[in-house]
Design an enzyme around this catalytic site. Structure first.
Site, PDB file in Angstrom:
ATOM      1  CG  ASP A 110       1.856  -0.137   1.186  1.00 46.34           C
ATOM      2  OD1 ASP A 110       2.101   0.995   1.642  1.00 46.34           O
ATOM      3  OD2 ASP A 110       1.353  -0.328   0.059  1.00 46.34           O
ATOM      4  CD  GLU A 160      -2.418   4.594   0.998  1.00 48.59           C
ATOM      5  OE1 GLU A 160      -1.213   4.305   1.202  1.00 48.59           O
ATOM      6  OE2 GLU A 160      -2.937   4.615  -0.129  1.00 48.59           O
ATOM      7  CD1 TRP A 162      -0.970   0.527   3.284  1.00 50.43           C
ATOM      8  CD2 TRP A 162      -3.010   0.662   4.189  1.00 50.43           C
ATOM      9  NE1 TRP A 162      -1.798   1.063   2.331  1.00 50.43           N
ATOM     10  CE2 TRP A 162      -3.064   1.155   2.864  1.00 50.43           C
ATOM     11  CE3 TRP A 162      -4.189   0.642   4.949  1.00 50.43           C
ATOM     12  CZ2 TRP A 162      -4.243   1.632   2.280  1.00 50.43           C
ATOM     13  CZ3 TRP A 162      -5.355   1.116   4.373  1.00 50.43           C
ATOM     14  CH2 TRP A 162      -5.377   1.609   3.054  1.00 50.43           C
TER      15      TRP A 162
END
Length: 250
Positions: A110, A160, A162
């Site tokens: 991440d 997501e 990230w």
């Protein structure tokens, strides 16, 4: 290495709710991609490539690692804490069940914008500037955006922006070219068995041959690979092992 170990080893392992992780990496195979955050670890190859990628972009100080490898115990704690703090709907959308998290492979990272209010679960990764460049060029370095917005029904995880996953080159390039997430890619490769037509494609002056070897036929796999040719293999954490053969384009 036993066939069972081969199936759950390598950069192409699929980990999700239907494919729980059978084997976590050894601590010796992990390193921090950013020396300023030594507690955040990645698989050695993935971490080395990520470090070079960020350096090549000149954005090491702007894009920072937020979360890399997690043990099962850490994933259990994160899941439990998120249930308490964010509720079940949010947690099941953004936090994988323990044993089913890519972070336990050491191949997922991440990343976030370097800011004081950086969120651990959903870090800011805007679609502007160097962040957009990182996303656009990720496949050149073997990374994919693992949970895109239009594939949530397949991945089981909400968008997501990230979360990036190392699958290696050339697989990241082919997945990007075909618009596939890892679930779809392995489904595609099932159509190319060892004793059948293989997947052939070219990329940047190289020719690649890719096929899947079933898990019940792995005992003498190294002996069946071409000699004097670059060959790679990775388990898929399911049906078997994906073999990739590299050749120069003649």
């Amino acid at each position: 290495m036993t066939p069972a170990e081969m199936v759950c080893t390598g950069p192409l392992v699929l980990v999700n709710q239907s494919h729980p992780l059978e084997r976590e990496p050894d601590a010796a195979s992990l390193l921090p991609p950013d020396d300023r955050r030594p507690h955040i670890l990645l698989d050695t190859r993935a971490g080395t490539v990520l470090n070079r990628f960020l350096s090549d972009l000149g954005c090491t100080g702007e894009i920072v690692p937020v979360s890399g490898y997690r043990s099962r115990g850490e994933q259990e704690a994160i899941f439990s804490d998120s249930l308490r703090d964010n509720g079940e709907a949010f947690t099941r959308s953004y936090v994988a069940l323990p044993g089913c998290s890519e972070h336990q492979t050491g191949l997922a990272i991440d990343l976030g914008e370097n800011r004081l209010d950086l969120d651990f679960i959903c870090p800011q990764f805007p679609d502007t500037g160097v962040f957009r460049t990182f996303r656009r060029r990720a496949s050149e370095y073997g990374f994919i955006l693992r949970y895109p917005e239009d594939k949530t029904s397949l991945t089981g995880i909400q968008y997501e922006p990230w979360h990036f996953r190392y699958v290696g080159w050339p697989h990241a390039r082919l997945m990007e070219r075909e618009g596939l997430v890892l679930e779809e890619y392995h489904r595609l490769l099932e159509d190319y068995p060892e004793r059948g037509p293989h997947l052939h494609f070219q990329e940047q002056g190289r020719s690649f041959e890719v096929y899947t070897v079933s898990r019940d036929n792995l005992e003498d796999l190294p002996d069946r690979l071409p000699k004097n040719t670059l060959c790679q293999w990775s388990g898929n954490n399911g049906s078997g092992v994906v073999v990739t053969i590299w050749r120069d384009v003649l």
